[in-house]
Enzyme design. Structure first.
Site, PDB file in Angstrom:
ATOM      1  N   SER A 176      27.014  79.959 -41.729  1.00 16.50           N
ATOM      2  CA  SER A 176      27.460  80.090 -43.241  1.00 16.50           C
ATOM      3  C   SER A 176      28.211  81.568 -43.299  1.00 16.50           C
ATOM      4  CB  SER A 176      26.495  79.993 -44.562  1.00 16.50           C
ATOM      5  OG  SER A 176      25.406  81.117 -44.090  1.00 16.50           O
ATOM      6  N   THR A 191      12.509  81.481 -12.526  1.00 13.93           N
ATOM      7  CA  THR A 191      10.984  81.406 -12.527  1.00 13.93           C
ATOM      8  C   THR A 191      10.738  82.506 -13.262  1.00 13.93           C
ATOM      9  OG1 THR A 191      10.704  82.449 -10.454  1.00 13.93           O
ATOM     10  CG2 THR A 191      10.554  80.129 -10.347  1.00 13.93           C
ATOM     11  N   LYS A 229      29.937  80.990 -34.614  1.00 17.20           N
ATOM     12  CA  LYS A 229      28.706  80.399 -34.288  1.00 17.20           C
ATOM     13  C   LYS A 229      28.731  78.890 -33.688  1.00 17.20           C
ATOM     14  CE  LYS A 229      24.851  82.647 -34.738  1.00 17.20           C
ATOM     15  NZ  LYS A 229      23.838  83.034 -33.846  1.00 17.20           N
ATOM     16  N   HIS A 270      -8.710  50.446 -55.776  1.00 13.43           N
ATOM     17  CA  HIS A 270      -8.982  49.565 -54.481  1.00 13.43           C
ATOM     18  C   HIS A 270      -7.768  49.198 -54.234  1.00 13.43           C
ATOM     19  CE1 HIS A 270     -10.926  47.180 -51.457  1.00 13.43           C
ATOM     20  NE2 HIS A 270     -11.945  47.776 -51.452  1.00 13.43           N
TER      21      HIS A 270
END
Length: 436
Positions: free
Chosen positions: A265, A142, A270, A68
């Site tokens: 990696s 859109t 990138k 408790h």
């Protein structure tokens, strides 16, 4: 929430050590109120006031036996009280949820204040970014397809107002969770005077619950969690726009990319939108807390603890994750690279198809019937441009000649001027400039 996504200030709010500091603060105020009312001896106040909150380790050691947490806290705190006899008057007339819910209200309001401060900062950053790009032409899309000319500032303005509304929604939700109760075992004040509750609420800057049944009904906490989830999802909308804009085929936007940063990696070229992708993932975590927290509203009779385990995870995780997201979005928008030349290149890349809506209206104003003449002619020319890559004005002229119609070139010059499409946005930008 795992340490990777936990910022120090918000992490402290939800730390075990801070929780026990708040528990000690609440219990001390109750002792002071009782003493002032003559319910307990005045001599108990100062020892309780001076007793240091117990360490998480001390509480955990006792809880391993008692199973408790509140009893474990009270026992560990009593060990820090000199003389220990004064601790007998701690928690006088209270029940566990009186302490738990009141301290939780403090944690929730503290967490909210951290979020609101960052939200204010982000609104300002988005506002200023949008105003700086009120004339930066780009194509509006859109369904992911080029629609009509627009300006980048218009898109960002939508996000600025969205974050501002989310902030204001969270500010209202702060009131919903800034609620405490000290009302006894089933909320009837059987062993504690309501004046004690009023005294503590005033000292803590909280509102006493209109009614409690040992626990405070969880509709307010559910409102707060929903407000966090909405804000997180608005931030995800910002991130999604950047992710799309950074695609190789689009190349209109770039996340900040620091010196020494690596994108992959395996592929040295990138530069990936990792900030935006992380924001998308974190938004899922915040949204995921809505249903579990909301299911804490219906409890058995006056109280059960089925909500307790859920909230120990959901409430810290939601606020820690949103805090991290706000911090990340501030970084994203502060360092966002906008390639205006590439935006204009993309706007022009369909050979003028983005002007089909105004061309259609010009043909109608020239006297052509919309459904049977103007629309079919414009559509045929558009499809020919799609298929051949030839300029829209050229295919339009061919279709008009084939139909025996004469095109007013001067009117088409005006109809295909991109600035014409955004000239009525000045009022919106004036409203944006006032946003705070």
């Amino acid at each position: 929430m795992i340490e990777r996504y936990t910022l120090p200030e918000m992490g402290r709010v939800w730390s075990e050590a801070h929780k026990y500091e708040l528990w000690a603060r609440v219990e001390t105020l109750v002792v002071e109120a009782h003493a002032a009312a003559g319910t307990i001896p005045e001599s108990a106040v100062e020892p309780v006031r001076k007793a240091a909150p117990p360490t998480p380790e001390a509480v955990a050691e006792i809880e391993a036996v008692t199973q408790h947490d509140v009893i474990a806290f009270l026992s560990a705190w009593a060990d820090n009280t000199e003389p220990r006899e004064a601790a007998a008057f701690v928690h006088f007339g209270m029940t566990s949820s009186d302490l738990l819910d009141t301290a939780l209200a403090l944690q929730l309001t503290e967490a909210t204040d951290i979020l609101l401060e960052k939200a204010d900062k982000l609104v300002a950053i988005l506002r200023d970014h949008a105003l700086a790009h009120r004339a930066t032409l780009r194509v509006g899309r859109t369904h992911g397809i080029h629609g009509e000319p627009d300006v980048w500032g218009h898109r960002v303005a939508d996000f600025a107002f969205g974050v501002a509304r989310s902030r204001d929604r969270l500010r209202r939700a702060r009131e919903a969770v800034g609620v405490m109760a000290i009302s006894g075992a089933v909320g009837t004040y059987s062993n504690i005077d309501p004046a004690i509750e009023t005294f503590v609420a005033d000292k803590l800057g909280l509102k006493a619950a209109d009614v409690s049944t040992q626990v405070i009904l969880r509709d307010g906490v559910s409102e707060w969690t929903s407000a966090l989830a909405i804000m997180a999802t608005v931030l995800e909308a910002v991130a999604l726009e950047v992710r799309h804009g950074q695609r190789t085929e689009v190349r209109e936007l770039w996340e900040p990319f620091g010196k020494g940063q690596k994108g992959s990696s395996a592929m040295p070229h990138k530069k990936n939108p990792i900030i935006s992708e992380r924001l998308a993932g974190m938004a899922r975590i915040v949204r995921a807390q809505i249903v579990p927290v909301m299911e804490g509203i219906p409890l058995w009779h006056e109280r059960d603890i089925s909500h307790s385990s859920t909230e120990r995870i959901a409430l810290p995780d939601a606020s820690i994750a949103l805090d991290y997201m706000l911090n990340l979005t501030i970084r994203l928008m502060s360092g966002l690279v906008v390639d205006a030349d590439r935006m204009r290149h993309n706007l022009d890349s369909t050979g003028g198809l983005v002007y089909s809506s105004t061309v259609l209206l010009e043909l109608v104003e020239m006297g052509l019937e919309r459904d049977t003449q103007a629309y079919p002619l414009t559509q045929r020319a558009s499809m020919k441009t799609w298929e051949t890559g030839r300029p829209f004005r050229e295919t339009l002229r061919e279709e008009a000649d084939a139909a025996g119609l004469e095109i007013d070139e001067a009117r088409l010059d005006e109809a295909t001027r991109p600035e014409r499409f955004v000239q009525r946005l000045d009022g919106m930008f004036e409203k944006l400039a006032k946003l705070s």
